[in-house]
Design an enzyme around this catalytic site. Structure first.
Site, PDB file in Angstrom:
ATOM      1  N   ASP A  68       7.767  -1.548 -10.172  1.00  0.00           N
ATOM      2  CA  ASP A  68       8.649  -0.712  -8.504  1.00  0.00           C
ATOM      3  C   ASP A  68       9.080   0.463  -9.722  1.00  0.00           C
ATOM      4  OD1 ASP A  68      10.185  -1.304  -6.498  1.00  0.00           O
ATOM      5  OD2 ASP A  68      11.536  -0.417  -7.714  1.00  0.00           O
ATOM      6  N   GLY A 149       1.502   8.761  -1.161  1.00  0.00           N
ATOM      7  CA  GLY A 149       2.650   9.105  -1.347  1.00  0.00           C
ATOM      8  C   GLY A 149       3.074   9.837  -1.287  1.00  0.00           C
ATOM      9  N   TYR A 150       3.695  10.147  -2.323  1.00  0.00           N
ATOM     10  CA  TYR A 150       4.191  11.967  -2.310  1.00  0.00           C
ATOM     11  C   TYR A 150       2.976  12.789  -3.685  1.00  0.00           C
ATOM     12  CZ  TYR A 150       8.351   9.749  -1.398  1.00  0.00           C
ATOM     13  OH  TYR A 150      10.298   9.371  -0.451  1.00  0.00           O
ATOM     14  N   LYS A 171      -5.796  11.090 -12.401  1.00  0.00           N
ATOM     15  CA  LYS A 171      -4.595  10.938 -12.627  1.00  0.00           C
ATOM     16  C   LYS A 171      -3.908   9.606 -13.419  1.00  0.00           C
ATOM     17  CE  LYS A 171      -1.490   8.329  -8.935  1.00  0.00           C
ATOM     18  NZ  LYS A 171      -1.311   8.243  -7.893  1.00  0.00           N
TER      19      LYS A 171
HETATM   20  P1  IMP Z   1       5.966   0.680  -5.108  1.00  0.00           P
HETATM   21  O1  IMP Z   1       7.190   0.092  -6.081  1.00  0.00           O
HETATM   22  O2  IMP Z   1       4.659   1.376  -6.579  1.00  0.00           O
HETATM   23  O3  IMP Z   1       6.099   0.519  -3.878  1.00  0.00           O
HETATM   24  O4  IMP Z   1       6.285   2.847  -4.979  1.00  0.00           O
HETATM   25  C1  IMP Z   1       6.813   2.669  -3.874  1.00  0.00           C
HETATM   26  C2  IMP Z   1       6.960   3.940  -3.338  1.00  0.00           C
HETATM   27  O5  IMP Z   1       6.884   5.700  -4.148  1.00  0.00           O
HETATM   28  C3  IMP Z   1       5.671   4.389  -3.186  1.00  0.00           C
HETATM   29  O6  IMP Z   1       5.843   3.370  -1.376  1.00  0.00           O
HETATM   30  C4  IMP Z   1       5.351   5.789  -2.955  1.00  0.00           C
HETATM   31  O7  IMP Z   1       6.229   6.081  -1.639  1.00  0.00           O
HETATM   32  C5  IMP Z   1       6.489   6.070  -4.199  1.00  0.00           C
HETATM   33  N1  IMP Z   1       4.717   5.992  -5.380  1.00  0.00           N
HETATM   34  C6  IMP Z   1       4.935   5.057  -6.010  1.00  0.00           C
HETATM   35  N2  IMP Z   1       4.005   5.141  -6.829  1.00  0.00           N
HETATM   36  C7  IMP Z   1       3.199   6.452  -6.376  1.00  0.00           C
HETATM   37  C8  IMP Z   1       2.110   7.510  -7.399  1.00  0.00           C
HETATM   38  O8  IMP Z   1       1.175   7.211  -7.851  1.00  0.00           O
HETATM   39  N3  IMP Z   1       1.603   8.759  -6.357  1.00  0.00           N
HETATM   40  C9  IMP Z   1       2.853   8.942  -5.339  1.00  0.00           C
HETATM   41  N4  IMP Z   1       3.732   8.307  -4.674  1.00  0.00           N
HETATM   42  C10 IMP Z   1       3.989   7.700  -5.610  1.00  0.00           C
END
Ligand code: IMP
Length: 191
Positions: A68, A149-150, A171
């Site tokens: 997460d 994402g961001y 990255k």
């Molecule tokens: P998850 O837990 O990997 O699903 O990430 C949750 C949320 O965090 C994603 O939907 C993105 O909005 C943000 N996020 C996670 N990893 C990244 C990244 O490497 N770059 C930019 N946003 C991220």
């Protein structure tokens, strides 16, 4: 060794398979025909990654892990954090998420933030957690087209580019996720 990666994202499963290398065979939830949306109801990244790993372990009784990730902004008390995916709305739209974050940071000179990933690995009656983080800052506008994402508004410490201006390889030299999975890889290799 066979391991379940408790993720519905096939691209992510392929990426992590690549990172862990030979000797580990990742099984995706799709391969197991497990399509349920696991409710992420915890208030922390640690809690949500445990919920996902536990749910899948209970169901399949096989070694598994879940991750997460959240973006934690200091002046916002760590927000959006665990709510990063749906910060701007339930449709999980990256532009809406970034727009809301930029609005909430308007006029603020402290732009310090970090991406943090927590992995929970569950095997038999053991649970292990691994964390990876990257410090950086939130800029005032979106720059770059790569990533997700961001990425367009985050510049990691030590770089002049946003994550969205970097190749995946570049990255990964900074990334929270790569750092957390490297810790898992080392742990699995030792075991
Ligand atoms: P998850 O837990 O990997 O699903 O990430 C949750 C949320 O965090 C994603 O939907 C993105 O909005 C943000 N996020 C996670 N990893 C990244 C990244 O490497 N770059 C930019 N946003 C991220």
């Amino acid at each position: 060794m066979k391991l379940i990666f408790a993720s519905h994202n096939e691209n992510k499963v392929a990426e992590i398979q690549n990172m862990l290398g030979e000797g580990f065979h990742l099984i995706s939830l799709k391969e197991l025909c497990f399509y349920d949306e696991i409710p992420e109801t915890a208030a922390t990244l640690e809690g949500n990654s445990i919920i996902k790993a536990e749910t899948v372990f209970e169901r399949f009784q096989m070694p598994c892990f879940a991750d997460d990730t959240g973006l934690e902004v200091d002046v916002l008390g760590g927000e959006p954090g665990v709510y990063s995916a749906r910060y701007g709305g339930e449709d999980k739209n990256a532009d809406k998420n970034m727009d809301l974050l930029l609005k909430n940071l308007q006029g603020n000179s402290n732009r310090n933030a970090r991406f943090r990933t927590v992995i929970t690995y569950r095997i038999q009656d053991e649970t292990h957690q691994f964390e990876g983080a990257v410090e950086g800052s939130i800029i005032n506008e979106k720059i770059g087209v790569c990533g997700f994402g961001y990425d367009p508004i985050f510049i990691p410490k030590g770089s002049k580019k946003t994550f969205a201006q970097m190749s995946t390889e570049e990255k990964n030299t900074f990334s929270h996720r790569a750092r957390a999975f490297e810790k898992l890889r080392i742990f699995l290799r030792q075991g």
